[in-house]
Design a protein around this motif. Structure first.
Motif: not given
Length: 380
Positions: A246-251, A295-299, A333-338
């Protein structure tokens, strides 16, 4: 793995033996066939008949191969199926030249398999094609019957893998990890190919990452890939999680559809009705809400989030180039724990960046190495 619907024509004996073939034709029977046809068959197809006179379910859209008793040349009445192999040197006013074409399989989902006796290699192999009702003319040319079978086998494996029923799932997790490392190094196209390999092995995470990374590489086609590769695949949504979808694919899907069809269009009606979520609810049940609300916001990492905030302010003021400069400087600087994120998809989904992230810039986002600063800090 095949469903009962796909194996409707498989006998109990074949099921028990785990063998979709039949008893092979002996040399006498093959020779009689060649005498009837007036030609010697190509080597790979001749060997096939000797091993199995016919075959069940040889491809995703083909149910049954013809046997020696049923093999025959393509009827002239069906010559339109042969349209793509006409002699291109002929004048438009003259009759097209066709060599006899052997129809080797015709009991399928609006598909036929053909061997062209007029296109013969030095080793005696005939060119092979498929004809399907959903594509114009013939398929790509295959150098032999063996090549056609190999291509159909690969197609079957791709289809089943993307459905979440992989033929060979071994190594899928390793491929996802390998693709993630490649993506973060900026090797976008290589990573997309690795994720696709994982998807063929049934990995929902691999399928998701292939689609989302591919969106940066081909922004114009992104919504088609999201619709078919994510929203239509419950195993993909289950692997990644509904919140991230919902946060990424749908929007991403909604934004690209809206841009393609223009303002004022009810984009929720464009969702394929058969699409189902892992919780069993039609996508259309929640798409209108998704379209009407944020949409939901991912950190995001603090450094990149600060850059996003600054770039958003600049973009809304009309300073698109300045906004891009801020984003570009922050990309390393971008990174994600996911494990299911390899790029800042927010750049493609936030309406504020619509004029900022052009197709060339989208590609640059994923060809820029990311996480470098964090990696150096950890090593130190």
């Amino acid at each position: 793995m095949s469903t009962e619907r796909e194996l409707f024509n498989v006998s109990d004996g074949q099921r028990a033996a785990g063998w979709l073939g039949y008893e092979g034709a002996d040399e006498q029977r093959i020779a009689a066939l060649e005498d009837r046809l007036g030609t010697r068959l190509p080597p790979s197809y001749r060997s096939f008949l000797g091993a199995s006179d016919g075959w069940s379910c040889p491809g995703p859209f083909m149910y049954e191969m013809r046997t020696t008793g049923a093999l025959d040349w393509l009827d002239d009445d069906d010559a339109d199926m042969y349209m793509d192999t006409y002699d291109d040197e002929q004048d438009d006013a003259s009759e097209p030249v066709r060599a006899p074409v052997l129809l080797i399989a015709d009991e399928g989902d609006a598909q036929c398999w053909l061997l062209d006796s007029g296109d013969v290699s030095q080793d005696g192999e005939w060119a092979a094609y498929t004809w399907s009702s959903w594509q114009p003319g013939l398929s790509d040319r295959y150098g032999s019957f063996a090549e056609l079978v190999a291509a159909e086998r690969d197609s079957f494996q791709r289809i089943k893998g993307h459905e979440g029923h992989a033929v060979n799932p071994d190594g899928a997790e390793q491929l996802v990890a390998e693709g993630r490392a490649q993506a973060l190094r900026g090797e976008a196209e290589r990573a997309a190919a690795t994720f696709e390999q994982a998807a063929v092995k049934g990995s929902g995470a691999g399928a998701y990452l292939a689609v989302m990374l591919g969106a940066f590489l081909d922004l114009a086609y992104a919504h088609h890939r999201v619709r078919n590769g994510i929203l239509a695949r419950p195993h993909v949504i289950e692997a990644v999680g509904l919140e991230q979808v919902r946060a990424e694919a749908v929007p991403l899907y909604l934004g690209r559809v809206a841009e393609e069809h223009g303002p004022g269009r009810d984009i929720s009606s464009l969702i394929v009705p058969e699409l189902r979520m892992s919780e069993g609810k039609p996508v259309a049940d929640w798409i209108p809400h998704a379209a009407a609300s944020a949409p939901p916001t991912l950190p995001e990492s603090p450094v990149f989030q600060d850059a996003l905030d600054t770039a958003r302010t600049l973009a809304l003021s009309g300073a698109s180039d300045d906004a891009w400069n801020v984003i570009e400087a922050a990309l390393p600087h971008w990174h994600s724990e996911s494990p299911h994120r390899v790029a800042p998809v927010v750049l493609l989904t936030d309406p504020a960046f619509r004029e900022v992230i052009t197709a060339p810039r989208a590609r640059l986002v994923v060809t820029t190495p990311r996480g470098e600063v964090r990696g150096r800090q950890q090593l130190g």
